[in-house]
Design a protein around this motif. Structure first.
Motif, PDB file in Angstrom:
ATOM      1  N   ALA A 108       0.845  -1.206   0.000  1.00  0.00           N
ATOM      2  CA  ALA A 108       0.000   0.000   0.000  1.00  0.00           C
ATOM      3  C   ALA A 108       0.876   1.250   0.000  1.00  0.00           C
ATOM      4  O   ALA A 108       0.592   2.226  -0.713  1.00  0.00           O
ATOM      5  CB  ALA A 108      -0.938  -0.006   1.207  1.00  0.00           C
ATOM      6  N   GLU A 127      -5.207   4.150  -1.711  1.00  0.00           N
ATOM      7  CA  GLU A 127      -4.232   3.280  -1.035  1.00  0.00           C
ATOM      8  C   GLU A 127      -4.098   3.645   0.438  1.00  0.00           C
ATOM      9  O   GLU A 127      -3.842   2.784   1.279  1.00  0.00           O
ATOM     10  CB  GLU A 127      -2.869   3.360  -1.740  1.00  0.00           C
ATOM     11  CG  GLU A 127      -2.877   2.754  -3.128  1.00  0.00           C
ATOM     12  CD  GLU A 127      -3.335   1.293  -3.139  1.00  0.00           C
ATOM     13  OE1 GLU A 127      -2.975   0.535  -2.212  1.00  0.00           O
ATOM     14  OE2 GLU A 127      -4.042   0.905  -4.081  1.00  0.00           O
ATOM     15  N   ARG A 130      -6.824   1.834   2.156  1.00  0.00           N
ATOM     16  CA  ARG A 130      -6.437   0.421   2.279  1.00  0.00           C
ATOM     17  C   ARG A 130      -5.441   0.231   3.431  1.00  0.00           C
ATOM     18  O   ARG A 130      -5.581  -0.687   4.246  1.00  0.00           O
ATOM     19  CB  ARG A 130      -5.814  -0.036   0.953  1.00  0.00           C
ATOM     20  CG  ARG A 130      -5.373  -1.487   0.940  1.00  0.00           C
ATOM     21  CD  ARG A 130      -4.769  -1.850  -0.419  1.00  0.00           C
ATOM     22  NE  ARG A 130      -3.900  -2.998  -0.310  1.00  0.00           N
ATOM     23  CZ  ARG A 130      -2.751  -3.135  -0.948  1.00  0.00           C
ATOM     24  NH1 ARG A 130      -2.306  -2.186  -1.753  1.00  0.00           N
ATOM     25  NH2 ARG A 130      -2.020  -4.221  -0.793  1.00  0.00           N
ATOM     26  N   HIS A 133      -7.286   0.428   6.779  1.00  0.00           N
ATOM     27  CA  HIS A 133      -8.160  -0.720   7.029  1.00  0.00           C
ATOM     28  C   HIS A 133      -7.364  -1.982   7.379  1.00  0.00           C
ATOM     29  O   HIS A 133      -7.828  -2.809   8.163  1.00  0.00           O
ATOM     30  CB  HIS A 133      -9.083  -0.968   5.833  1.00  0.00           C
ATOM     31  CG  HIS A 133     -10.275  -0.061   5.832  1.00  0.00           C
ATOM     32  ND1 HIS A 133     -10.308   1.124   5.132  1.00  0.00           N
ATOM     33  CD2 HIS A 133     -11.464  -0.140   6.476  1.00  0.00           C
ATOM     34  CE1 HIS A 133     -11.478   1.713   5.345  1.00  0.00           C
ATOM     35  NE2 HIS A 133     -12.190   0.983   6.151  1.00  0.00           N
TER      36      HIS A 133
END
Length: 218
Positions: A108, A127, A130, A133
């Motif tokens: 990422a 990104e 992402r 998360h």
């Protein structure tokens, strides 16, 4: 396809709220917007639901969807809680994160770096989202993950807006790298400290965000 369409419409409406096309209290005309986007009312209503989650739209039964900009105190309180939730995720991930997840974070970050080089804040945000998360998941606490995801979603338009400020992409990238370094070393406390600073909107960061919201409102 329908899901992506609703997401795309929600992002376009966010832009219009931030650039002043829609002001605080404006009613979003379902019929007119459906015509503009060339869609039925279903994806449009789904987009309104997404904006309602972030607090940018208020859905009033039998009256419709109205633009609602959170005030400075409410916004600061949400960011304060988000910073602490992310810090806890980082601290727990320091003990629990897998090698596979560290590789995911590095991937990422590599994509974030490419977006930074291209000065593409929207690609960076994809990104960036992402990255965060993965951290929530690696806390190993599903309830914490759920609450962090919920607030993250609510603050999404404001976090996206922040990444457009001058120098913020490079600063965010450096903070991401510091988080990964701390987690690689198993230092959850260091990861927590970086994440708290990374997410918190205080001092100059808060004034810049408020100024951008004010200029949109005007």
């Amino acid at each position: 396809m329908g899901q992506r369409r609703a997401d795309t419409i929600a992002e376009e409406l966010e832009e219009r709220i931030f650039d002043g096309t829609f002001s605080d209290g404006d009613r979003l005309d379902e019929v007119r917007l459906a015509q503009q986007f060339g869609v039925s009312r279903t994806p449009l209503r789904e987009a309104f639901q997404r904006l309602a989650l972030s607090g940018l739209v208020e859905l009033i039964p039998r009256r419709g969807a109205f633009v609602r900009q959170p005030g400075p105190v409410e916004l600061m309180e949400m960011f304060e809680v988000m910073a602490e939730l992310e810090a806890v995720c980082g601290r727990l991930a320091g003990k629990r994160i897998s090698d596979r997840a560290l590789a995911e974070l590095n991937d990422a970050n590599a994509k974030c770096h490419a977006a930074l080089e291209a000065q593409n804040s929207d690609a960076y945000y994809v990104e960036n989202e992402r990255f965060h998360h993965i951290l929530y998941r690696e806390s190993g606490n599903s309830f914490l993950q759920q609450e962090a995801c919920k607030l993250h979603k609510r603050l999404k338009p404001f976090r996206r807006q922040q990444l457009r400020f001058r120098g913020r992409l490079a600063q965010s990238m450096a903070e991401h790298e510091a988080v990964v370094e701390a987690l690689t070393n198993g230092d959850g406390e260091a990861a927590a400290a970086v994440l708290r600073e990374h997410v918190a909107v205080q001092g100059e960061k808060f004034h810049t965000l408020m100024a951008s919201l004010r200029s949109a409102a005007e």
